[in-house]
Design an enzyme around this catalytic site. Structure first.
Site, PDB file in Angstrom:
ATOM      1  N   TYR A  14      25.523 -57.318  18.730  1.00  0.00           N
ATOM      2  CA  TYR A  14      26.600 -57.238  17.748  1.00  0.00           C
ATOM      3  C   TYR A  14      27.635 -56.249  18.264  1.00  0.00           C
ATOM      4  CZ  TYR A  14      28.961 -56.351  13.267  1.00  0.00           C
ATOM      5  OH  TYR A  14      29.887 -56.216  12.257  1.00  0.00           O
ATOM      6  N   ASP A  16      28.831 -51.573  25.408  1.00  0.00           N
ATOM      7  CA  ASP A  16      29.138 -51.195  24.030  1.00  0.00           C
ATOM      8  C   ASP A  16      28.186 -50.063  23.664  1.00  0.00           C
ATOM      9  OD1 ASP A  16      29.287 -50.878  21.303  1.00  0.00           O
ATOM     10  OD2 ASP A  16      29.493 -53.022  20.878  1.00  0.00           O
ATOM     11  N   LYS A  73      31.566 -44.371  15.570  1.00  0.00           N
ATOM     12  CA  LYS A  73      31.626 -43.258  14.603  1.00  0.00           C
ATOM     13  C   LYS A  73      30.942 -41.961  15.022  1.00  0.00           C
ATOM     14  CE  LYS A  73      28.612 -46.728  12.986  1.00  0.00           C
ATOM     15  NZ  LYS A  73      28.966 -48.110  13.091  1.00  0.00           N
TER      16      LYS A  73
HETATM   17  N1  HOZ Z   1      24.615 -53.022  12.507  1.00  0.00           N
HETATM   18  C1  HOZ Z   1      25.686 -52.390  11.822  1.00  0.00           C
HETATM   19  C2  HOZ Z   1      25.988 -51.098  12.474  1.00  0.00           C
HETATM   20  N2  HOZ Z   1      26.052 -51.172  13.860  1.00  0.00           N
HETATM   21  C3  HOZ Z   1      25.351 -52.278  10.393  1.00  0.00           C
HETATM   22  C4  HOZ Z   1      26.341 -51.553   9.571  1.00  0.00           C
HETATM   23  C5  HOZ Z   1      27.162 -52.441   8.707  1.00  0.00           C
HETATM   24  O1  HOZ Z   1      27.370 -53.604   9.051  1.00  0.00           O
HETATM   25  O2  HOZ Z   1      27.574 -51.925   7.695  1.00  0.00           O
END
Ligand code: HOZ
Length: 425
Positions: free
Chosen positions: A142, A237, A265
């Site tokens: 992702y 990433d 973040k």
């Molecule tokens: N996997 C996402 C953070 N890398 C989850 C957070 C989200 O989508 O709010």
């Protein structure tokens, strides 16, 4: 009705699904989302006053624990000088200098406001630099929610069972090619099929959005070799691994250098920040030096930079933090594996450093297909049990469990007891 439930009912009237990010809705695990009122150290308190031991840590950035006093103080002081300038400030120079000094592959870095933005911009830079359109990503990885990355994606899209999002133009998705994590042959096949057309291979060096899937020996270095041979760029990433596996991120941990990398973040200590950077020659395509346009009023925001610098300096000045954190992760996984094996639970434990995952499958998880063999119903039952014991793990099988420097051995012991209780029924 409790306050969280009341807030959720109100939220559903005015926010799609009542949440501002789908995983928060608890749909995959059942039950109602908790609305958080405050957090400190390794704990969060919800609107009803329930206290949870938190293993999400705002999805990674709270590596020092919530509400670290030095971070809070830096943010408050910066806020007193102004919330946003829309012009350059000293803190962003300091941040860029710190990143360039600490992350081996980064010679130039650009601040943005989220990991999604960082990825979107890095892909544009890669395309601008190479003059090629196609991007290779891995199934189950992702990279935020920009159009071209919502193809066979992990995280909420995998959890919600829609790995290819609606609303993504066919043309956009057509330039995204998907390979299999930990399978170099699948990458070579794509380069053979699309010679001279692939701008970049983007990868989570540790996949942490389909649960946690670690790179097998030779996988990352193999990607490096293929990209070099094919004159394509390698993008790491590092939104999750950056400043988490160590101060030099996964590239430092595994000793493999990408051409570009992205951060999220964690470099804002939890504030909305992201960054992308890499080799000078590549980053020089970005405006105003080059012809790849990318901009943002809030980029390098003074409050976010101040909070981030405070957090990063603590991590940098005490390398013992990573040693302790990674050792806690190792012992947590070892204990969890011993426990679940001893109880004959159909599970396996994966992870590296402070990133862990309990997969509800017996199958060895090394890619998207094997991660998908997990029993998500069983995960949902486990999640609800843990929440009932005051332990907040990610509300999806396909996310990571994050340890922070605020977690203590007794927190881990309490968690293991709750896991044991769950499997013993
Ligand atoms: N996997 C996402 C953070 N890398 C989850 C957070 C989200 O989508 O709010």
């Amino acid at each position: 009705m409790g306050k969280s439930e009341e807030l959720f009912e109100r939220a559903k009237q005015v926010i799609p699904g009542g949440v501002n990010s789908p995983v928060r809705a608890f749909r995959a695990v059942g039950g109602k989302p908790r609305f958080i009122a405050s957090a400190g150290g390794a704990q969060m308190t919800d609107a009803d006053g329930n206290v949870y031991l938190d293993f999400v840590g705002s999805w990674g950035p709270m590596i020092l624990g919530h509400d670290h006093p030095a971070v809070r103080e830096a943010a408050v002081k910066a806020a007193e000088r102004g919330l946003s300038f829309g012009a350059s400030c000293e803190a962003e120079v300091e941040m860029a200098e710190l990143i360039c000094r600490s992350v081996p592959s980064v010679e130039l870095v650009r601040m943005v406001n989220s990991g999604t933005e960082a990825v979107m911009s890095a892909l544009r830079a890669a395309r601008g630099y190479t003059g090629r359109d196609k991007i290779v990503k891995f199934e189950g990885c992702y990279h935020g929610h920009c159009d071209s990355m919502l193809v066979k994606a992990g995280s909420g899209v995998m959890t919600g069972g829609v790995p290819d999002s609606a609303g993504v133009p066919r043309g956009c998705a057509a330039d995204t090619l998907t390979a299999i994590y930990n399978d170099l042959e699948s990458v070579r096949r794509l380069f053979a099929e699309f010679p001279g057309q692939i701008a970049a291979v983007i990868v989570e060096p540790v996949a942490a959005n389909m649960g946690v899937v670690v790179p097998e020996e030779g996988f990352l270095s193999g990607l490096r070799s293929i990209c070099t041979e094919e004159k394509a760029l390698l993008i790491f990433d590092e939104v999750i691994t950056g400043f988490r596996l160590g101060f030099a991120g996964a590239q430092g941990y595994y000793g493999v250098m990408p051409d570009l990398c992205t951060f999220g973040k964690i470099i804002g200590a939890g504030m909305p920040v992201g960054a992308y950077g890499g080799r000078r020659e590549v980053m020089e395509v970005v405006a105003p030096l080059g012809k790849v346009y990318q901009a943002g009023t809030l980029s390098g925001n003074p409050v976010a930079m101040a909070a981030g610098l405070a957090g990063l300096h603590i991590l940098k000045d005490d390398p013992g933090i990573y040693e302790r954190l990674n050792a806690l992760g190792d012992s947590f996984r070892a204990e969890l594996a011993r426990l679940t094996e001893g109880l004959g639970a159909p599970c396996q434990v994966t992870g590296v450093g402070s990133l862990s995952c309990l997969f509800f499958t017996k199958e060895h998880v090394r890619d998207y297909a094997s991660a998908k063999t997990s029993d998500t119903e069983a995960f949902g039952r486990y999640f609800r049990h843990m929440l009932g014991r005051g332990i907040y793990v990610a509300p999806s099988q396909f996310e990571a469990l994050f340890l922070s420097a605020a977690h203590r051995q007794e927190d881990v012991d309490r968690t293991l007891s709750a896991v044991e209780e769950y499997f013993k029924g």
